[in-house]
Motif scaffolding. Structure first.
Motif, PDB file in Angstrom:
ATOM      1  N   LEU A  15      -0.584 -14.965  -7.809  1.00 62.34           N
ATOM      2  CA  LEU A  15      -0.831 -13.722  -7.176  1.00 62.34           C
ATOM      3  C   LEU A  15       0.857 -13.024  -7.361  1.00 62.34           C
ATOM      4  N   LEU A  16       0.339 -12.148  -8.065  1.00 64.75           N
ATOM      5  CA  LEU A  16       1.845 -10.849  -8.570  1.00 64.75           C
ATOM      6  C   LEU A  16       2.018  -9.941  -7.483  1.00 64.75           C
ATOM      7  N   ASN A  17       3.248 -10.174  -7.086  1.00 67.21           N
ATOM      8  CA  ASN A  17       2.984  -8.071  -6.419  1.00 67.21           C
ATOM      9  C   ASN A  17       3.327  -6.862  -7.174  1.00 67.21           C
ATOM     10  N   ILE A  18       3.611  -5.861  -7.249  1.00 70.63           N
ATOM     11  CA  ILE A  18       3.769  -4.885  -7.248  1.00 70.63           C
ATOM     12  C   ILE A  18       4.841  -4.650  -8.031  1.00 70.63           C
ATOM     13  N   LYS A  19       5.878  -4.856  -7.903  1.00 69.92           N
ATOM     14  CA  LYS A  19       7.156  -5.261  -9.260  1.00 69.92           C
ATOM     15  C   LYS A  19       6.467  -6.259 -10.456  1.00 69.92           C
ATOM     16  N   GLY A  20       5.609  -7.378  -9.945  1.00 68.16           N
ATOM     17  CA  GLY A  20       5.306  -8.375 -10.715  1.00 68.16           C
ATOM     18  C   GLY A  20       3.844  -7.756 -11.711  1.00 68.16           C
ATOM     19  N   LEU A  21       3.483  -6.744 -10.914  1.00 68.44           N
ATOM     20  CA  LEU A  21       1.953  -6.189 -12.169  1.00 68.44           C
ATOM     21  C   LEU A  21       2.871  -5.401 -12.897  1.00 68.44           C
ATOM     22  N   CYS A  22       3.860  -4.029 -12.210  1.00 64.73           N
ATOM     23  CA  CYS A  22       4.018  -3.793 -12.822  1.00 64.73           C
ATOM     24  C   CYS A  22       4.937  -4.294 -14.257  1.00 64.73           C
ATOM     25  N   LEU A  23       5.546  -5.451 -13.966  1.00 63.29           N
ATOM     26  CA  LEU A  23       6.637  -5.603 -15.627  1.00 63.29           C
ATOM     27  C   LEU A  23       5.162  -6.181 -15.647  1.00 63.29           C
ATOM     28  N   TYR A  24       4.074  -6.967 -15.227  1.00 63.67           N
ATOM     29  CA  TYR A  24       2.861  -7.521 -15.946  1.00 63.67           C
ATOM     30  C   TYR A  24       2.326  -6.209 -17.103  1.00 63.67           C
ATOM     31  N   LEU A  25       1.854  -5.748 -16.589  1.00 60.28           N
ATOM     32  CA  LEU A  25       0.997  -3.940 -17.403  1.00 60.28           C
ATOM     33  C   LEU A  25       2.016  -3.301 -17.915  1.00 60.28           C
ATOM     34  N   GLY A  26       3.490  -3.219 -18.404  1.00 64.57           N
ATOM     35  CA  GLY A  26       3.730  -2.366 -18.586  1.00 64.57           C
ATOM     36  C   GLY A  26       3.560  -0.743 -17.423  1.00 64.57           C
ATOM     37  N   VAL A  27       2.965  -0.565 -16.330  1.00 67.90           N
ATOM     38  CA  VAL A  27       3.213   0.441 -15.906  1.00 67.90           C
ATOM     39  C   VAL A  27       3.985   0.990 -14.191  1.00 67.90           C
ATOM     40  N   GLY A  28       4.384   2.445 -13.938  1.00 63.81           N
ATOM     41  CA  GLY A  28       4.691   2.214 -12.965  1.00 63.81           C
ATOM     42  C   GLY A  28       4.365   1.884 -11.345  1.00 63.81           C
ATOM     43  N   GLN A  29       5.236   1.904  -9.915  1.00 62.44           N
ATOM     44  CA  GLN A  29       4.890   1.574  -9.355  1.00 62.44           C
ATOM     45  C   GLN A  29       2.876   2.234  -8.361  1.00 62.44           C
ATOM     46  N   THR A  30       3.323   3.167  -9.215  1.00 65.82           N
ATOM     47  CA  THR A  30       1.606   4.610  -7.898  1.00 65.82           C
ATOM     48  C   THR A  30       0.365   3.973  -9.150  1.00 65.82           C
ATOM     49  N   LYS A  31       0.743   3.806 -10.454  1.00 62.63           N
ATOM     50  CA  LYS A  31      -0.522   3.820 -11.284  1.00 62.63           C
ATOM     51  C   LYS A  31      -0.872   2.043 -11.185  1.00 62.63           C
ATOM     52  N   ALA A  32      -0.158   0.882 -10.470  1.00 60.47           N
ATOM     53  CA  ALA A  32      -0.342  -0.269 -10.357  1.00 60.47           C
ATOM     54  C   ALA A  32      -0.556  -0.253  -8.889  1.00 60.47           C
ATOM     55  N   ARG A  33      -0.419   0.170  -7.414  1.00 65.17           N
ATOM     56  CA  ARG A  33      -0.785   0.663  -6.202  1.00 65.17           C
ATOM     57  C   ARG A  33      -2.636   1.004  -5.984  1.00 65.17           C
ATOM     58  N   GLU A  34      -2.512   1.947  -7.145  1.00 64.63           N
ATOM     59  CA  GLU A  34      -3.502   2.639  -7.402  1.00 64.63           C
ATOM     60  C   GLU A  34      -5.087   0.932  -8.257  1.00 64.63           C
ATOM     61  N   TYR A  51      -1.711  -8.319  -3.633  1.00 60.93           N
ATOM     62  CA  TYR A  51      -1.639  -8.340  -4.822  1.00 60.93           C
ATOM     63  C   TYR A  51      -2.307  -9.022  -5.755  1.00 60.93           C
ATOM     64  N   ALA A  52      -1.731  -9.274  -6.973  1.00 63.31           N
ATOM     65  CA  ALA A  52      -3.142  -9.234  -7.898  1.00 63.31           C
ATOM     66  C   ALA A  52      -3.548 -10.784  -7.749  1.00 63.31           C
ATOM     67  N   ASN A  53      -4.577 -11.158  -8.112  1.00 63.46           N
ATOM     68  CA  ASN A  53      -4.672 -11.930  -8.225  1.00 63.46           C
ATOM     69  C   ASN A  53      -4.648 -12.132 -10.425  1.00 63.46           C
ATOM     70  N   LYS A  54      -3.488 -13.394 -10.497  1.00 69.16           N
ATOM     71  CA  LYS A  54      -3.588 -13.159 -12.459  1.00 69.16           C
ATOM     72  C   LYS A  54      -4.905 -13.511 -12.603  1.00 69.16           C
ATOM     73  N   LYS A  55      -5.392 -14.195 -12.991  1.00 67.06           N
ATOM     74  CA  LYS A  55      -6.325 -14.902 -13.528  1.00 67.06           C
ATOM     75  C   LYS A  55      -7.640 -13.686 -13.373  1.00 67.06           C
ATOM     76  N   GLU A  56      -8.014 -12.998 -12.201  1.00 73.24           N
ATOM     77  CA  GLU A  56      -8.957 -11.854 -12.259  1.00 73.24           C
ATOM     78  C   GLU A  56      -8.272 -11.153 -12.821  1.00 73.24           C
TER      79      GLU A  56
END
Length: 66
Positions: A15-34, A51-56
């Motif tokens: 599972l990735l939290n918001i910050k982890g998702l931002c780093l993984y996708l290269g997007v900002g926090q607003t877009k990650a939350r959306e 959280y984001a399920n990394k496999k999904e």
């Protein structure tokens, strides 16, 4: 099991939290939350945190970036 000591094994997070998702996708926090709260199939809510399920997420990326 391998002969590598437990403290030296690298554990990949499922599972990735918001910050982890931002780093993984290269997007900002607003877009990650959306994305994480959208109806994409990879958002997981535990308590009041998302959280984001990394496999999904990887499946969703493959499907939507092809």
């Amino acid at each position: 099991m391998s002969n590598v000591p437990v403290r030296e094994r690298k554990i990949e997070k499922q599972l990735l939290n918001i910050k982890g998702l931002c780093l993984y996708l290269g997007v900002g926090q607003t877009k990650a939350r959306e994305l994480i709260r959208g109806n994409n199939g990879f958002g997981v809510q535990i308590g009041n945190r998302w959280y984001a399920n990394k496999k999904e997420l990887d499946r969703w990326l493959e499907k939507n970036t092809a």
